[in-house]
Design an enzyme around this catalytic site. Structure first.
Site, PDB file in Angstrom:
ATOM      1  N   ASP A   1     119.409  42.505  11.146  1.00 20.43           N
ATOM      2  CA  ASP A   1     120.199  41.353  10.592  1.00 20.43           C
ATOM      3  C   ASP A   1     119.230  40.160  10.284  1.00 20.43           C
ATOM      4  O   ASP A   1     118.114  40.163  10.838  1.00 20.43           O
ATOM      5  CB  ASP A   1     120.934  41.056  11.686  1.00 20.43           C
ATOM      6  CG  ASP A   1     121.725  39.580  11.775  1.00 20.43           C
ATOM      7  OD1 ASP A   1     121.971  39.129  11.158  1.00 20.43           O
ATOM      8  OD2 ASP A   1     121.443  38.881  12.995  1.00 20.43           O
TER       9      ASP A   1
ATOM     10  N   ARG B   1     126.666  40.906  13.950  1.00 19.54           N
ATOM     11  CA  ARG B   1     125.645  41.576  12.962  1.00 19.54           C
ATOM     12  C   ARG B   1     124.737  42.381  13.746  1.00 19.54           C
ATOM     13  O   ARG B   1     124.390  43.547  13.415  1.00 19.54           O
ATOM     14  CB  ARG B   1     125.263  40.652  12.023  1.00 19.54           C
ATOM     15  CG  ARG B   1     125.809  40.114  10.892  1.00 19.54           C
ATOM     16  CD  ARG B   1     125.148  39.334  10.041  1.00 19.54           C
ATOM     17  NE  ARG B   1     124.351  38.231  10.351  1.00 19.54           N
ATOM     18  CZ  ARG B   1     125.034  36.798  10.779  1.00 19.54           C
ATOM     19  NH1 ARG B   1     126.071  36.964  10.504  1.00 19.54           N
ATOM     20  NH2 ARG B   1     123.961  36.376  11.185  1.00 19.54           N
TER      21      ARG B   1
ATOM     22  N   HIS C   1     124.362  30.378  21.111  1.00 20.79           N
ATOM     23  CA  HIS C   1     124.457  29.358  20.004  1.00 20.79           C
ATOM     24  C   HIS C   1     124.722  27.883  20.649  1.00 20.79           C
ATOM     25  O   HIS C   1     125.599  27.269  20.104  1.00 20.79           O
ATOM     26  CB  HIS C   1     125.481  29.691  19.000  1.00 20.79           C
ATOM     27  CG  HIS C   1     124.897  30.093  17.652  1.00 20.79           C
ATOM     28  ND1 HIS C   1     125.245  29.479  16.418  1.00 20.79           N
ATOM     29  CD2 HIS C   1     123.528  30.383  17.194  1.00 20.79           C
ATOM     30  CE1 HIS C   1     124.627  29.566  15.475  1.00 20.79           C
ATOM     31  NE2 HIS C   1     123.500  30.298  16.034  1.00 20.79           N
ATOM     32  N   ASN C   2     123.649  27.631  21.523  1.00 17.48           N
ATOM     33  CA  ASN C   2     124.006  26.279  22.361  1.00 17.48           C
ATOM     34  C   ASN C   2     123.855  24.993  21.556  1.00 17.48           C
ATOM     35  O   ASN C   2     124.742  24.226  21.153  1.00 17.48           O
ATOM     36  CB  ASN C   2     123.184  26.207  23.501  1.00 17.48           C
ATOM     37  CG  ASN C   2     123.507  27.303  24.309  1.00 17.48           C
ATOM     38  OD1 ASN C   2     124.625  28.288  24.216  1.00 17.48           O
ATOM     39  ND2 ASN C   2     122.443  27.784  25.186  1.00 17.48           N
ATOM     40  N   HIS C   3     122.698  24.868  20.853  1.00 22.47           N
ATOM     41  CA  HIS C   3     122.348  23.674  20.289  1.00 22.47           C
ATOM     42  C   HIS C   3     123.034  23.371  19.180  1.00 22.47           C
ATOM     43  O   HIS C   3     123.795  22.394  18.837  1.00 22.47           O
ATOM     44  CB  HIS C   3     120.868  23.700  19.970  1.00 22.47           C
ATOM     45  CG  HIS C   3     119.801  23.464  20.966  1.00 22.47           C
ATOM     46  ND1 HIS C   3     119.799  24.574  21.988  1.00 22.47           N
ATOM     47  CD2 HIS C   3     119.077  22.615  21.335  1.00 22.47           C
ATOM     48  CE1 HIS C   3     118.686  24.160  22.814  1.00 22.47           C
ATOM     49  NE2 HIS C   3     118.528  23.117  22.463  1.00 22.47           N
TER      50      HIS C   3
ATOM     51  N   GLU D   1     124.342  36.606  23.165  1.00 17.65           N
ATOM     52  CA  GLU D   1     123.309  35.851  22.692  1.00 17.65           C
ATOM     53  C   GLU D   1     123.906  34.521  22.788  1.00 17.65           C
ATOM     54  O   GLU D   1     125.197  34.156  22.865  1.00 17.65           O
ATOM     55  CB  GLU D   1     122.807  35.921  21.280  1.00 17.65           C
ATOM     56  CG  GLU D   1     121.679  36.943  21.123  1.00 17.65           C
ATOM     57  CD  GLU D   1     121.174  37.004  19.870  1.00 17.65           C
ATOM     58  OE1 GLU D   1     121.553  36.166  18.967  1.00 17.65           O
ATOM     59  OE2 GLU D   1     119.995  37.629  19.561  1.00 17.65           O
TER      60      GLU D   1
ATOM     61  N   HIS E   1     112.612  29.948  20.246  1.00 16.68           N
ATOM     62  CA  HIS E   1     113.809  30.807  19.816  1.00 16.68           C
ATOM     63  C   HIS E   1     113.412  32.307  19.451  1.00 16.68           C
ATOM     64  O   HIS E   1     114.322  33.246  19.857  1.00 16.68           O
ATOM     65  CB  HIS E   1     114.714  30.042  19.013  1.00 16.68           C
ATOM     66  CG  HIS E   1     115.872  30.664  18.862  1.00 16.68           C
ATOM     67  ND1 HIS E   1     116.910  30.357  19.472  1.00 16.68           N
ATOM     68  CD2 HIS E   1     116.578  31.540  17.803  1.00 16.68           C
ATOM     69  CE1 HIS E   1     118.076  30.937  19.141  1.00 16.68           C
ATOM     70  NE2 HIS E   1     117.682  31.655  18.056  1.00 16.68           N
TER      71      HIS E   1
END
EC number: 6.3.5.3
Length: 737
Positions: A272, A115, A94-96, A92, A48
């Site tokens: 961020d 952010r 945020h699948n999982h 971006e 990641h």
């Protein structure tokens, strides 16, 4: 095996580190690492954060153009849009987290990408999303769970974005059984900044203070980066504690505090705290600057009792930033954040050592060289193998299946979850806040916001036909770039740059890595040919459950500029009696088409031909003709072909049409040849438009008007069409409630 060795193996396993990784870490440190240091390496070397499996394929992306201010490598990309202003944007995944906890997973995905944008000095002015879910149509537990996920994800996106006062103005939602075990939630944010007031994630200046700002740190999200770098099994629901919890009201305060801070000259750099929290932000800032850093973790504002240095470094609590400030400005910075009711604390300083030194109540608890962690993570050139299924599906055509009457096919396709209106989704989002959105969802091929400051408009579109990517990963990825750009052009804007979100299965599978490598080649080829550089992006791997990977899903978001915000082109019919044209060459191309999926029940065939020169000529035609004021509307003819494009144009406008398309086979009205658009002009502008079309094939289709939609041998009343188009989605998704 000794107990000590067993303990080490247990720790390494829980941190997804191999024996080779451990040996490398010992070599870097010159000693055995402690638990804090293992946690740091685990997070920063995770898939990641490090992109260790994908980096070798991402090199070579075109990233430069005269209008590119900042390309990949920062929090977000930046392009010059003229008049002293810049567009800052990124996409971006945020699948999982969204599969494990849909509301919070989606909400914090939106918060995180915002952010990334406002840390660059930009005020967010638009959000998009690209969502992929599994089968929602069946009456079984799997489909019921998918419908639950849809409801949760949409509520999370709306809940966070609406509270932030940032309009969510569009996106893409599709459904396929390959996502039953892994949904995809890709979030995009675009912000506006002055082109000479961009801030970067750096830690320059020896002795400059490092300041923590935002919300307090808790234990939520611990191990999130590592969790997002692994595939799912039946036990994955136990990962719920690794999902971050968002507070949009705190983020709104953080946004305003940061924008106030940016008006001063106190900021050296800002980052961020996203995946891997304080670890990634501190190492990335120091790594970009070639500096070291001291941090006193006991000074970090804590939300919970008993937190350890390990917790502080790896927590993924939301709504936090790390600042590098000019020495002597500490008090003024803290005053700004306290005014906004936020925490602010000086927790360290920049050093010349090149090391990250962490202290806990005066005791050094970790010391790690920055560069090997942030800039020199292992790069894996994983084995690749062309999937055997490609040979099996390439020869499949629609002629291998029993013919279905065109009328029946038309009726079924107008009810497809891919085709129907998604207002059930976008009415849960505030799309008009900030009062810059030009038209509500569904009325344009792209989503558009005006820029009051310079009279221009910014158009954006997120796209990916995953069936194309399954049958031809390289061509499908190129087609995603093409369609995203085409949708922007159909609104009258000139496409300028893209950001990507590359969602793939398990990289340890050579066939998945081959798909990934081919997709990257397709993106490189298309972006080079279309002069739309890649200015940022994200890679999400391990989208796999119980050995089943998702289809290759390279989501592409293109941003373009329309020089006149008063000349944004609609994508639905505008007036009775207007003339309709089909521009572009049509052939019997059905590979990966909606027709093959819905009518034949397969995802197979050969991808429609790609011709970049024809594509660019089509874009130029629409953009220039729109500038001259001779177009009424323009719509991309893609999924479902000309028939479905006309049906959508009619449904949204409430106006019917009568069209006759020249075909070799009656089914060609559903074919998906590329580089085509349906154009509406007033009769008095027909000659001018035909003259401008030049070398492009330009076929007069028919006229707008009436209370039915008719094309060749299919037709439907406006009443039935609008019922199919506007009500199907709600009927399906609310079936359980």
């Amino acid at each position: 095996m000794s107990q000590q060795l067993q303990e080490i193996e247990k720790v390494l396993s829980s941190h997804k580190l191999s024996g080779d990784d451990y040996a490398h870490i010992k070599q870097i440190l010159g000693r055995e690492p402690n638990l804090v240091e293992i946690g740091i390496f685990s997070a920063m070397w995770s898939e990641h954060c490090s992109y260790k499996s994908s980096k070798v394929h991402l090199s070579g992306f075109p990233t430069k153009a005269p209008w590119v201010i900042q390309g990949p490598g920062e929090n977000a990309g930046v392009i010059d849009i003229g008049g002293g202003y810049a567009a800052v944007f990124k996409m971006e995944s945020h699948n999982h987290p969204s599969f494990i906890e849909p509301y919070q997973g989606a909400a914090t995905g939106v918060g995180g990408i915002m952010r990334d944008v406002f840390t660059m000095g930009a005020r967010p002015i638009a959000n998009l999303n690209a969502l992929r879910f599994g089968d929602v149509l069946k009456d079984n537990k799997t489909s019921a769970h998918q419908r639950y996920l849809v409801r949760g994800v949409v509520a999370g996106i709306g809940g966070y974005g609406n509270c932030m006062g940032v309009p969510t103005i569009g996106g893409e939602t599709s459904f396929d059984e390959c996502y039953n075990g892994n949904i995809l939630v890709n979030a995009f944010t675009l912000g506006l900044a002055k082109s000479d007031e961009i801030f970067y994630g750096r830690a320059d200046g020896i002795g400059n203070p490092v300041i923590y700002v935002g919300a307090k740190t808790g234990r939520d999200g611990l191990g999130g980066a590592v969790m997002s770098s692994d595939s799912f099994t039946e036990e994955s629901k136990s990962l719920r504690p690794t999902v971050q919890v968002g507070d949009p009201f705190t983020e709104k305060l953080l946004l305003e505090a940061c924008l106030e801070l940016f008006k001063t000259d106190h900021v050296v750099g800002i980052q961020d705290m996203g995946a891997a929290g304080l670890t990634s932000s501190s190492f990335e800032m120091a790594g970009r600057s070639g500096s070291g850093m001291i941090m006193h973790l006991d000074r970090v504002p804590a939300r919970e009792e008993g937190m350890t240095p390990y917790d502080f470094m790896l927590s993924e609590s939301q709504e936090r930033m790390l600042l590098c400030a000019k020495k002597g400005s500490e008090a003024e910075i803290i005053k700004i954040f306290e005014k906004w009711d936020l925490d602010a604390a000086v927790i360290g300083e920049v050093t010349a050592t090149g090391n990250m030194e962490l202290f806990w109540h005066g005791d050094k608890v970790a010391e790690v060289p920055v560069n090997p962690v942030s800039e020199e993570a292992p790069v894996l050139n994983r084995p690749m193998s062309r999937p055997a299924y490609l040979d099996k599906i390439a020869s499949v055509t629609i002629d291998d299946f029993a013919r279905v009457p065109n009328q029946e096919a038309f009726e079924r396709l107008t009810k497809s979850m891919e085709v129907v209106d998604k207002s059930w989704i976008y009415t849960q989002y505030d799309s008009m806040v900030q009062t810059n959105t030009i038209k509500k969802g569904g009325m344009l091929d792209a989503s558009v916001v005006r820029v009051k400051e310079n009279g221009k408009a910014l158009a954006m579109s997120a796209d990916c036909n995953v069936r194309y990517c399954y049958i031809d990963p390289k061509g499908g990825a190129a087609a995603a770039v093409i369609e995203s750009g085409r949708n922007v052009a159909m609104s009258g804007a000139r496409p300028l740059a893209i950001t990507d979100c590359l969602n793939f299965g398990n990289p340890e599978n050579p066939e998945v890595m081959w798909q990934f490598g081919q997709s990257c080649l397709g993106i490189k080829e298309a972006c080079s040919a279309l002069t739309t550089p890649v200015i940022g992006g994200n890679v999400s791997l391990y989208n796999e459950t119980n050995g089943v990977s998702v289809f290759p899903t390279p989501s592409i978001a293109t941003v373009g500029v329309n020089d006149d915000q008063n000349k944004v082109l609609m994508s639905s019919f505008q007036g009775e009696g207007n003339t309709l044209y089909l521009v572009g060459e049509s052939n019997s191309e059905f590979g990966g088409s909606l027709y093959m999926k819905e009518i034949c029940g397969v995802v197979a065939g050969v991808l429609p031909e790609i011709d970049y020169e024809k594509e660019l000529t089509l874009w130029d035609l629409v953009i220039e003709a729109n500038k001259k004021g001779i177009l009424e509307c323009a719509k991309d003819a893609s999924s479902g072909g000309v028939a479905i494009a006309l049906a959508k144009m009619a449904a949204v406008s409430g106006l019917g049409c009568s069209a006759r398309m020249l075909v070799n086979d009656e089914r060609d009205i559903f074919a998906e040849s590329m580089s085509r658009a349906i154009i509406e002009v007033k009769q008095e502008n027909s000659a001018s438009f035909e003259s401008m079309a030049g070398v492009l094939q330009c076929q007069k289709l028919g006229t707008v008007g009436g209370d039915i939609v008719k094309i060749n041998n299919v037709s439907m009343s406006m009443k039935e069409l609008q019922d199919n188009y506007f009500n199907t989605f709600k009927r399906v998704i609310e079936r359980d409630i």
